[in-house]
Design an enzyme around this catalytic site. Structure first.
Site, PDB file in Angstrom:
ATOM      1  N   ASP A 487      19.834   3.609  61.426  1.00 50.15           N
ATOM      2  CA  ASP A 487      19.426   3.983  62.811  1.00 50.15           C
ATOM      3  C   ASP A 487      18.126   4.585  62.661  1.00 50.15           C
ATOM      4  O   ASP A 487      17.385   4.752  63.913  1.00 50.15           O
ATOM      5  CB  ASP A 487      20.491   4.692  63.429  1.00 50.15           C
ATOM      6  CG  ASP A 487      21.008   3.858  64.384  1.00 50.15           C
ATOM      7  OD1 ASP A 487      20.876   2.634  64.623  1.00 50.15           O
ATOM      8  OD2 ASP A 487      22.222   4.239  65.007  1.00 50.15           O
TER       9      ASP A 487
HETATM   10  C1  GLC Z   1      25.406   6.396  62.280  1.00 50.80           C
HETATM   11  C2  GLC Z   1      25.693   5.178  63.127  1.00 50.80           C
HETATM   12  C3  GLC Z   1      25.543   3.930  62.384  1.00 50.80           C
HETATM   13  C4  GLC Z   1      24.419   3.960  61.550  1.00 50.80           C
HETATM   14  C5  GLC Z   1      24.361   5.134  60.630  1.00 50.80           C
HETATM   15  C6  GLC Z   1      23.062   5.195  59.865  1.00 50.80           C
HETATM   16  O1  GLC Z   1      26.787   6.551  61.454  1.00 50.80           O
HETATM   17  O2  GLC Z   1      26.880   5.162  63.900  1.00 50.80           O
HETATM   18  O3  GLC Z   1      25.404   3.040  63.194  1.00 50.80           O
HETATM   19  O4  GLC Z   1      24.493   2.801  60.775  1.00 50.80           O
HETATM   20  O5  GLC Z   1      24.447   6.159  61.265  1.00 50.80           O
HETATM   21  O6  GLC Z   1      21.959   5.413  60.727  1.00 50.80           O
HETATM   22  C1  GLC Z   2      20.937   9.658  65.050  1.00 49.78           C
HETATM   23  C2  GLC Z   2      21.564   9.738  63.773  1.00 49.78           C
HETATM   24  C3  GLC Z   2      22.201   8.616  63.400  1.00 49.78           C
HETATM   25  C4  GLC Z   2      22.891   7.878  64.520  1.00 49.78           C
HETATM   26  C5  GLC Z   2      21.993   7.822  66.001  1.00 49.78           C
HETATM   27  C6  GLC Z   2      22.905   7.184  66.968  1.00 49.78           C
HETATM   28  O1  GLC Z   2      19.734   8.829  65.151  1.00 49.78           O
HETATM   29  O2  GLC Z   2      20.988  10.432  62.632  1.00 49.78           O
HETATM   30  O3  GLC Z   2      22.937   8.669  62.357  1.00 49.78           O
HETATM   31  O4  GLC Z   2      23.320   6.560  64.152  1.00 49.78           O
HETATM   32  O5  GLC Z   2      21.681   9.049  66.275  1.00 49.78           O
HETATM   33  O6  GLC Z   2      22.386   7.271  68.055  1.00 49.78           O
END
Ligand code: GLC
Ligand code: GLC
Length: 814
Positions: A487
């Site tokens: 993300d």
């Molecule tokens: C969080 C989010 C997931 C994403 C991950 C890596 O766990 O829930 O959707 O893939 O972060 O960024």
């Molecule tokens: C932030 C976190 C990531 C998560 C995202 C969700 O980017 O680092 O882990 O998936 O928020 O909105």
């Protein structure tokens, strides 16, 4: 350093001191009514949606970290001494404190001045309420005259509004008190048809419903005025902060024990039958009263608790393993499966790190959660799949999130996370392999929840593939969009404005930045869909998907390989990410794990090289880091990933979600020792002995463990709600132990440590109980099998003739 121990027989973790490094929590409820409860009874409850139907109030990021909950006070009426058996909020020095977190219940108790007080908290199956059963025992030699005070602080339903809109909320709070039952009915007079109630099994000495009367002004929960003076004020909340508190007097002879039951619940009335008598403003209690009466009966409570235990016996009995490793055993047989239920229910909404007001259900998160859940309650998995698919867009794209109460896609976050749609195929394939329920593919499913737009689910999956193929970049790799699985890899964002959301800001047109990760995911998903198409007798479509997978694999080999490992991506200027050419972030875990897991590079040695590089550059004794070297500064072209200080979260933290991709990849190369070694590094039970470093609960996975660049290397954060649960369960049960549902039957393909002499698994699969015992005869992973005593070629156990419900399988590993 440990703060408790596993009681595997009872399926409990027993915490033996209240001051754990962080709150160690559990979940109550697994259907519609949910609660979070910490080892000191902190936490809150809600009905279905942690934001919109919050029953009790909780203040996040408090000091102490965990404060506010289901607190009970015991008071000695002769001496005036009072204490909380769960330690908070009075923090007295307790004897024999213990918190037993079990499957859907917690028992918190202690002894203080020879009074044993223990509370069992649970949500009975099928009900929208929670029971607190307090057992008081006089362990001394004198008769004791005690007072018991209960307490909860009600939330005015919408948790977001509740914590911000005080100009309104201080005037809206309303309660009713009727025969000792406290009803919280804020906004019931207008548009709500639901209310909360809080009842007690005993005759009351008094009650309170106005927080600041119960506590007294300028006082906190550690010494409520009512408890100090030993008598409730019988306050009635009008505005301000409605609470529920009962006061009960209990006299106990030496050795005597008494049970007192409190019931906190949620109830709805028909919109046109809210009041009784009609036309009044009094809640119609006709349908709620029988429910309350029922659960104030100790016999009913005992039976309900037994049936909850039985429910989990059955669920956990679906897959039971006996291996030489106790950490694997207890995670597989108890806690990892249990955590998969929690992630399925909560997605990423409500934990002690997810505030319940932020995210709804994530499309990619919930589809992946299915991997660890489909075998448990397939009907619920089916419903979830159809709900998720119905938020898909006609383009094949997906809303990144949807709201569980409305089941609608969330417009604030929107779409264009280009990996999202592909996960649908992965989730559905897992469901089909488990259940053989091919009919689901024909279920008519809407797009964007628009009536009239229905196509069969199968077409949704086809559009998912198409979505990727319609969005290829300069190297013919998939365009990344806002982000892929990571993300925080926001390659089209270029944000210079503080506070702007990395996830929703797009400053580039997105026609250049490509993701090698999505390419790997595409290869996997396209091959899954080809398999499914074949079985639907769509040979030409199957061929088409296989070809598309083959072409993508070639593209990865041509443009996604850096010499020693897989590249991660190309940025908006076409520069490589995750390459030895980079100054920082030279190697990323995601593509090493996922490309190999998808089968890329296995035949020609690329896979082996990539995994070797993981071992060399990313593995630490606390798990495998997301990338190296960590980003030491903010990179405008990379986005959120470089916003985190080195070693945390996506910036070189150990992101436990993707460690099992590497474990599975290792099994695909036959490397059982390495796969299991990685498995143990992040296994919470195996980390129990370093609880002071790890800090989070030793019975569930956390999203992240700080990487080597962080000053707190080894410290976990964000426990419970993470894809880590499903993926680790999937990796250990299906790839390391290797008992894997496939379309034709149950495959047996263990890739376990070379030192294991054997192991056994008992698995219920499509109505048949398989008892599989594996014995090692040589160092390799070759399987020789006999079924019910007869030799059998191959390693896929076919379905037995109908009527046969148990099959015994003996496997030699050679
Ligand atoms: C969080 C989010 C997931 C994403 C991950 C890596 O766990 O829930 O959707 O893939 O972060 O960024
Ligand atoms: C932030 C976190 C990531 C998560 C995202 C969700 O980017 O680092 O882990 O998936 O928020 O909105």
């Amino acid at each position: 350093m440990k703060y408790g121990f596993f009681d595997d027989k009872q399926r409990e973790y027993v915490i033996t001191r209240p001051d754990t490094p962080l709150p160690w929590i559990n979940y109550l409820g697994c259907e519609a009514y949910f609660g979070l409860i910490s080892n000191t009874a902190g936490g809150y409850s809600f009905y279905r949606d942690a934001r919109l139907r919050r029953l009790t109030r909780y203040r996040y990021n408090n000091a102490p970290f965990d404060f506010g909950g289901r607190y009970i006070y015991v008071r000695d009426n002769d001496t005036g001494r009072f204490w909380s058996p769960s330690w908070e909020p009075t923090q007295d020095k307790l004897e024999k404190y213990s918190c037993r977190h079990g499957m859907g219940y917690s028992i918190i108790g202690s002894t203080f001045e020879r009074i044993r007080a223990e509370t069992l908290y649970f949500v009975p199956l099928g009900e929208n309420l929670e029971v607190w059963q307090v057992t008081l025992t006089n362990e001394g030699k004198k008769t004791r005259r005690l007072s018991l005070f209960s307490s909860v602080e009600f939330c005015l339903w919408d948790a977001q509004d509740d914590s911000t809109n005080f100009q309104r909320n201080f005037s809206t709070g309303q309660v009713e008190i009727d025969r000792g039952v406290i009803y919280h009915k804020t906004e019931y007079r207008e548009r709500r048809n639901h209310f909360a109630y809080f009842a007690c099994s005993e005759k009351l000495a008094g009650y309170d419903t106005q927080r600041d009367v119960f506590l007294g002004s300028y006082r906190g929960w550690d010494r409520p005025a009512a408890v100090v003076r030993g008598r409730s004020f019988n306050s009635v909340a009008n505005g301000w902060a409605p609470i529920g508190s009962h006061h009960v007097r209990v006299s106990l002879k030496p050795g005597e024990s008494r049970r007192v039951i409190f019931v906190l619940g949620y109830h709805e009335n028909p919109v046109d039958d809210k009041f009784d008598p009609p036309g009044s403003q009094t809640i119609n209690k006709r349908t709620v009263k029988p429910v309350i009466a029922k659960y104030l009966d100790p016999a009913v409570v005992s039976a309900a608790f037994e049936s909850l235990r039985g429910y989990w016996d059955r669920l956990l009995g679906l897959y039971q393993a006996k291996t030489p490793d106790q950490h694997a055993n207890r995670m597989v047989n108890i806690w990892n499966a249990y955590q998969c239920m929690a992630t399925f229910n909560m997605s990423r909404s409500a934990s002690f790190y997810e505030s319940g007001i932020g995210r709804g259900l994530g499309f990619r998160d919930s589809t992946q959660d299915l991997l660890g859940f489909v075998h448990m309650v397939p009907e619920r998995a089916r419903e979830r799949i159809l709900d998720l698919a119905a938020t898909q867009l006609e383009s094949g794209g997906a809303y990144h999130q949807y709201q569980p109460l409305t089941k609608r896609g969330n417009n604030d976050v929107g779409s264009n996370f280009n990996d999202d749609p592909l996960w649908l195929i992965v989730g559905v394939a897992a469901y089909l392999k488990e259940t053989g329920d091919w009919a689901i593919l024909d279920a008519p499913v809407q797009y964007d929840n628009r009536p009239g737009s229905e196509t069969p689910l199968f077409e949704h999956m086809q559009r998912s593939l198409r979505y990727t193929l319609d969005r290829l970049g300069p190297h013919k790799l998939p365009l990344i969009g806002r982000a892929d699985w990571n993300d925080c890899l926001n390659l089209n964002c270029f944000s210079e404005t503080p506070g702007e959301s990395f996830q929703t800001t797009t400053n580039k047109d997105g026609k250049v930045a490509e993701s090698v990760f999505i390419a790997g995911l595409f290869v996997l998903a396209a091959r899954e869909l080809a398999e499914i198409a074949l079985r639907r007798r769509l040979a030409s479509e199957a061929g088409e998907y296989r070809d598309a997978a083959g072409r993508m694999e070639e593209t990865v080999r041509a443009h996604g390989w850096d010499g020693q490992w897989f590249l991660r991506a190309y940025d908006d200027s076409g520069k490589k990410i995750g390459s030895r050419e980079c100054e920082e972030g030279k190697i990323f875990i995601e593509t090493q794990g996922f490309c190999v897991l998808a089968g890329i590079g296995i035949a020609d040695g690329m896979a082996r090289k990539a995994l070797h590089a993981v071992g060399e550059h990313l593995a630490t004794r606390h798990g495998i880091m997301l990338q190296q070297p960590a980003f030491s500064k903010y990179y405008l072209n990379l986005g959120e990933i470089s916003s985190y200080p080195p070693g945390y979260k996506e910036n070189a933290g150990i992101f436990c979600h993707n460690n099992p991709w590497v474990m599975i990849a290792e099994t695909m190369l036959g490397e059982g020792d390495r796969a299991f070694d990685y498995y143990l590094r992040i296994n919470p039970s195996a980390r129990e002995k370093i609880s002071a470093v790890h800090r989070c609960e030793p019975y569930v996975y956390a999203q992240m463990i700080a990487g080597k660049d962080a000053p707190t290397h080894g410290e976990a954060k964000n426990s419970w709600l993470t894809g880590t649960a499903a993926w680790n369960y999937y990796a250990i049960t299906q790839f390391i132990l290797g008992i894997r549902p496939i379309y034709e039957g149950l495959m047996v393909a263990p890739v376990v440590p070379s030192t294991w002499k054997g192991f056994s698994v008992s698995r219920l699969f499509r109505g048949v109980r398989y008892d599989i015992s594996v014995v090692r005869q040589g160092k390799g992973n070759r399987v020789a099998m006999s079924i019910d005593g007869k030799g059998f070629a191959g390693n896929v156990i076919p379905a037995p003739p109908s009527g046969v419900t148990s099959v015994s399988v003996r496997v030699e590993l050679r």
